[in-house]
Structure formats: C-alpha cells, structure tokens
Design a protein around this motif. Structure first.
Motif, mmCIF file in Angstrom:
data_model
loop_
_atom_site.group_PDB
_atom_site.id
_atom_site.type_symbol
_atom_site.label_atom_id
_atom_site.label_comp_id
_atom_site.label_asym_id
_atom_site.label_seq_id
_atom_site.Cartn_x
_atom_site.Cartn_y
_atom_site.Cartn_z
ATOM 1 N N THR A 76 2.394 3.121 21.042
ATOM 2 C CA THR A 76 1.308 3.347 19.980
ATOM 3 C C THR A 76 0.480 2.362 19.625
ATOM 4 O O THR A 76 0.979 1.063 19.597
ATOM 5 C CB THR A 76 1.953 3.811 18.562
ATOM 6 N N LEU A 77 -0.909 2.487 19.906
ATOM 7 C CA LEU A 77 -1.798 1.329 19.606
ATOM 8 C C LEU A 77 -2.504 1.155 18.168
ATOM 9 O O LEU A 77 -3.129 2.488 18.072
ATOM 10 C CB LEU A 77 -2.696 1.201 21.071
ATOM 11 N N VAL A 78 -2.759 0.191 17.688
ATOM 12 C CA VAL A 78 -3.222 0.118 16.355
ATOM 13 C C VAL A 78 -4.215 -0.827 16.383
ATOM 14 O O VAL A 78 -4.027 -2.011 16.638
ATOM 15 C CB VAL A 78 -2.390 -0.022 15.270
ATOM 16 N N ASP A 79 -5.590 -0.681 16.018
ATOM 17 C CA ASP A 79 -6.539 -1.545 15.817
ATOM 18 C C ASP A 79 -7.636 -1.026 15.071
ATOM 19 O O ASP A 79 -7.907 0.303 14.896
ATOM 20 C CB ASP A 79 -7.169 -1.750 17.197
ATOM 21 N N VAL A 80 -8.355 -1.912 14.184
ATOM 22 C CA VAL A 80 -9.254 -1.641 13.426
ATOM 23 C C VAL A 80 -10.647 -1.232 14.128
ATOM 24 O O VAL A 80 -11.533 -0.436 13.346
ATOM 25 C CB VAL A 80 -9.839 -2.674 12.316
ATOM 26 N N PHE A 123 -3.265 6.482 19.946
ATOM 27 C CA PHE A 123 -4.211 5.581 19.370
ATOM 28 C C PHE A 123 -4.512 5.799 18.085
ATOM 29 O O PHE A 123 -4.944 6.881 17.519
ATOM 30 C CB PHE A 123 -5.525 5.638 20.278
ATOM 31 N N ILE A 124 -4.539 4.755 17.119
ATOM 32 C CA ILE A 124 -4.571 4.768 15.874
ATOM 33 C C ILE A 124 -5.758 3.771 15.363
ATOM 34 O O ILE A 124 -5.462 2.557 15.511
ATOM 35 C CB ILE A 124 -3.201 4.843 14.849
ATOM 36 N N THR A 125 -6.814 4.306 14.757
ATOM 37 C CA THR A 125 -7.868 3.293 14.216
ATOM 38 C C THR A 125 -7.404 3.028 12.770
ATOM 39 O O THR A 125 -7.409 4.057 11.609
ATOM 40 C CB THR A 125 -9.348 3.780 14.130
ATOM 41 N N ALA A 126 -6.875 1.810 12.643
ATOM 42 C CA ALA A 126 -6.558 1.393 11.177
ATOM 43 C C ALA A 126 -6.492 -0.279 11.112
ATOM 44 O O ALA A 126 -6.203 -0.874 11.929
ATOM 45 C CB ALA A 126 -5.288 2.039 10.969
ATOM 46 N N ARG A 145 1.864 -1.423 5.552
ATOM 47 C CA ARG A 145 2.233 -1.015 4.183
ATOM 48 C C ARG A 145 2.461 0.491 4.023
ATOM 49 O O ARG A 145 3.427 0.891 3.050
ATOM 50 C CB ARG A 145 0.918 -1.484 3.205
ATOM 51 N N GLU A 146 1.803 1.503 4.741
ATOM 52 C CA GLU A 146 1.698 2.864 4.381
ATOM 53 C C GLU A 146 2.395 3.614 5.240
ATOM 54 O O GLU A 146 2.343 4.818 5.019
ATOM 55 C CB GLU A 146 0.139 3.324 4.399
ATOM 56 N N SER A 147 2.995 3.246 6.402
ATOM 57 C CA SER A 147 3.674 4.126 7.303
ATOM 58 C C SER A 147 5.117 3.565 7.827
ATOM 59 O O SER A 147 5.403 2.462 7.492
ATOM 60 C CB SER A 147 2.667 4.257 8.513
ATOM 61 N N ASP A 148 5.775 4.275 8.238
ATOM 62 C CA ASP A 148 7.270 4.145 8.608
ATOM 63 C C ASP A 148 7.279 3.713 9.922
ATOM 64 O O ASP A 148 6.767 4.464 11.054
ATOM 65 C CB ASP A 148 7.821 5.134 8.232
ATOM 66 N N GLN A 149 7.789 2.671 10.168
ATOM 67 C CA GLN A 149 7.876 2.311 11.861
ATOM 68 C C GLN A 149 9.029 2.030 12.340
ATOM 69 O O GLN A 149 9.563 1.368 13.468
ATOM 70 C CB GLN A 149 7.347 0.662 12.249
ATOM 71 N N SER A 150 10.056 3.000 11.634
ATOM 72 C CA SER A 150 11.613 2.659 12.237
ATOM 73 C C SER A 150 12.073 3.479 13.197
ATOM 74 O O SER A 150 12.995 3.305 13.821
ATOM 75 C CB SER A 150 12.406 3.170 11.079
ATOM 76 N N SER A 151 11.034 4.168 13.577
ATOM 77 C CA SER A 151 11.282 5.036 15.037
ATOM 78 C C SER A 151 11.056 3.938 16.080
ATOM 79 O O SER A 151 11.195 4.449 17.409
ATOM 80 C CB SER A 151 10.415 6.022 15.048
ATOM 81 N N SER A 174 11.275 -2.740 9.080
ATOM 82 C CA SER A 174 11.410 -1.452 9.582
ATOM 83 C C SER A 174 12.357 -1.482 10.816
ATOM 84 O O SER A 174 12.707 -0.358 11.232
ATOM 85 C CB SER A 174 10.112 -1.090 10.145
ATOM 86 N N LEU A 175 12.427 -2.610 11.453
ATOM 87 C CA LEU A 175 13.329 -2.536 12.921
ATOM 88 C C LEU A 175 14.664 -2.277 12.548
ATOM 89 O O LEU A 175 15.348 -2.904 11.737
ATOM 90 C CB LEU A 175 12.950 -3.738 13.599
ATOM 91 N N ARG A 176 15.241 -1.302 13.414
ATOM 92 C CA ARG A 176 16.687 -1.026 13.432
ATOM 93 C C ARG A 176 17.502 -2.091 14.104
ATOM 94 O O ARG A 176 16.775 -3.065 14.871
ATOM 95 C CB ARG A 176 17.198 0.139 13.986
ATOM 96 N N SER A 177 18.746 -2.204 13.957
ATOM 97 C CA SER A 177 19.641 -3.207 14.472
ATOM 98 C C SER A 177 19.430 -3.477 16.235
ATOM 99 O O SER A 177 19.580 -2.402 16.740
ATOM 100 C CB SER A 177 20.870 -3.287 14.160
ATOM 101 N N GLY A 178 19.218 -4.639 16.704
ATOM 102 C CA GLY A 178 19.039 -4.550 18.086
ATOM 103 C C GLY A 178 17.809 -4.582 18.445
ATOM 104 O O GLY A 178 17.622 -4.777 19.900
#
Length: 391
Positions: free
Chosen positions: A240-244, A267-270, A277-283, A318-322
């Motif tokens: 997933t690529l995130v850029d303004v 691709f996410i424009t943000a 702050r607004e999304s979950d990155q745990s996956s 957000s990051l899980r163990s390991g």
C-alpha cells in the motif's frame, strides 16, 4: 584574478578541507562581481584555494579547488571523471547513479544524476551557474547523453539571484525517464521532486527487500514507490502506497505496471500524519516511514523531533509482535543520535521494544566527507518490534 584574505586565526574547518568561507571569516576582499572567481589567502599570504564569490550570501566564497589551476572545461571534465569512477560499482544491476553530489565531490552547488542515457542537473548557486556552458559541454563529452534536463529549484535559488528552471538544455527526452535500479524498472519524473527520483535510498531499499518475503507492506511518504517496489521484488505479497501527491502516486502506478505488480498495489492519496491517526495499520507486516526533511534550521529542530516521534509512535503501536518498522530521516540538522532518541522515546511510550535489524545511511554516490559535516544527512533503521513481555 580577485583575491580575498582570511582573518589571522583561520578556522580549522577551512584548513581541513571545508569549502565554505563565511563573510565574518574574511579580513579583506576586493570587490569582485558576484559569481566570479576569487583566490583565497591566509592572513600571512599562503594560498588556500580558488572559488566563486557571492556578496548576497553569508557563505561569501565557495572553494572549487585547493590548487592554483584554471577553472575550465578540462577542470570539470577531470572532476566528473574522478567522481564517476568512484561510483561505477553501483551500476552492476542498475543504470542510474548520482554522478556529482555538490560539496562532497568538490563542486559546491552542482548536482548531476544519471538515469540510463539521460542526465538531470541542478545549478543551485550563482557561482556554479556561471560555468554552466563548461559543465554541460564536459558532461556531453564524457557521457554522450541523449538529453540533459535542468531542474534547478528551491528557496535557495532566489537568495543566489537565480530563477527556477525546468527544461531540456541538451538534446531531448521524455517527461518520465525510464531507468533500472537494483533490477527494478522505474521512471524519474522531470516534473516531480528534486531530480525526479531519490537515489540515496538505493541500498536501504535493497536491504529491506531482502527482509520482505511474504509480507504486507505499507509505504508512507511513498513518492513514486521506491521502497514498496523493492519490497515486492523481494517477495512481499502486497503493498500500500500513501502519499499526499496524486502525481507521485500516478507515476508509482506506472512503475508498478512496468514490473507487472500493479495488481498487488493499493494507492492512497493522503497526508501520512492524518492517515496514521485515522486508520488501522495492524494488518501490515512492514511499515515504511520515509518523510521529506522536517527542518531546515536549528530553530525548527524541536518540532521536527516531535514529528518523528509521532510518526514512529503510531507505527509502533500498530505493528504486531515480530513485524518490521523501516524508518528514515533526511533532516540534515538532526544528528543520528537525536533522531534515534525520538524513536526510542516512541518505543517507550508505546511500551514496546525495538531490536535494530539494520542501520543504513547514504550510498557511495552520496558520499560523506569527514570535514564537511553537511554532507551527512540520511539516517535509516529497520527495527523488529516486540512487546516488552516477549523480549
């Protein structure tokens, strides 16, 4: 030839090879035309070097040589040849390299990047711009490029009395220049940031690639996808690529298509801060944080450190163990120790531990010079993240 005489107690910085001479370090100076050459002498009359002058800059003189030689086409040709020879090892699985890195190659104000058969140049100071004809002719003679694109931009230009320029100054070429880096196909965007691509992360991205097999990657501040595509090349299953910048993501999409990986990309424009702050990155198994410079002066250091802490704190939580955090800073005025302390604070606040798996920096085409501390700017760390009770 105009001349300048330094004050009696010459600073060790100058005598040990630093090319910058500030206005308050000069005892007396003739009144040369801005951009013209000046011979510099110690207070006792010893020759220090030859450089160019600008009365509008607090860096009054930038030295080009410590020898009494002519600054002409042959001078630049020899400089370029020496620089290129020291970088040829980077071209084994790539056809892109930074040929000139300003002060680190004895050419203050000049940047030259090679993308396949094309060159992109930046003339960042009035003095180096004075020699643009000699520089272009020397580059043509040495490298015989299909085209040379000038991309001179930034706040410093106006201070130097120069105007922004984005145009082909020799030959012609495409708006998106194709090249290969570490076996991956990319496009350098002549309408994008800096010279169109950030070659300084070439080794760091390659190392992360080797650790990415089977993982899901999120590349924050992705620009045109350097880290994301390296991870996909290393076996990551999705990125997933995130850029303004929508344009940067459009080019990233083209890069992904060139390599046959577009169906594995999102691709996410943000704004990356808002996104964290607004999304979950745990996956995600790997979070990459590669922001632009956050401070240009010491007065902004505190804000920059807070920014780095916030970015890394949210990623660590957000990051899980390991899983992996790949984090970077190109803010030159922050030392590596200051920057890493902000990340350590983020680990502490998140009640997690980070084990450093890799510590990177600049490749050999962005060399650090011992006496020119401004040439050192890039910091890069890969952490494996654990809970305190799992350590």
């Amino acid at each position: 030839m105009n001349s300048a005489v330094l004050k009696r107690n010459i600073k060790k910085r100058i005598s040990m090879g630093h090319p910058w001479i500030y206005d308050n370090e000069i005892e007396r100076c003739e009144t040369p035309i801005d951009g013209s050459l000046v011979d510099v002498f110690t207070f006792s009359g010893q020759f220090v070097g030859r450089g160019y002058y600008n009365s509008n800059s607090i860096i009054r003189i930038r030295l080009l040589t410590r020898k009494n030689v002519s600054i002409d086409r042959e001078f630049f040709k020899e400089k370029f040849s020496k620089a290129y020879r020291s970088r040829e090892s980077l071209l084994r699985n790539s056809n892109a390299v930074r040929i000139v890195f300003g002060e680190a190659d004895g050419l203050p104000g000049l940047i030259v990047d090679k993308f396949s058969d094309y060159l992109v140049v930046q003339f960042n100071t009035l003095g180096i711009n004075t020699f643009r004809d000699e520089i272009v002719e020397s580059l043509v003679k040495l490298f015989n490029p299909t085209g040379i694109f000038e991309k001179s931009e930034g706040l410093a230009l106006s201070k130097e009395g120069l105007e922004r320029k984005e145009e082909w100054i020799h030959g012609k070429g495409p708006e998106l220049i194709p090249f290969v880096l570490n076996g991956i196909k990319f496009l350098a965007d002549t309408k994008g940031q800096k010279t169109g691509f950030f070659l300084d992360q070439r080794e760091n991205a390659l190392r992360l690639s080797s650790m990415s097999g089977g993982g899901r990657v999120i590349d924050l501040f992705s620009y045109t996808g350097n880290f994301a595509l390296h991870c996909l090349a290393g076996g990551a299953r999705a990125a997933t690529l995130v850029d303004v910048s929508q344009r940067a993501l459009d080019v990233a999409s083209e890069n992904a298509s060139l390599n046959g990986w577009k169906d594995r990309c999102t691709f996410i424009t943000a704004n990356a801060f808002d996104f964290l702050r607004e999304s979950d990155q745990s996956s995600f198994d790997i979070i990459v944080i590669d922001p632009p410079a956050m401070a240009k002066s010491s007065s902004s250091k505190a804000n920059a450190l807070r920014g780095y802490k916030e970015l890394n704190l949210r990623a660590i939580k957000s990051l899980r163990s390991g899983r992996l955090l790949a984090t970077s800073s190109c803010t030159q005025i922050l030392s590596e120790e200051e920057w890493q302390r902000s990340i350590n604070d983020a680990f502490q606040d998140s009640k997690k531990l980070g084990i450093v798996s890799f510590r990177g920096g600049q490749p050999s085409d962005h060399p650090e010079v011992s006496s020119i501390y401004e040439t050192k700017y890039l910091k890069f760390l890969i952490y494996r993240v654990f809970g305190i009770n799992e350590f």
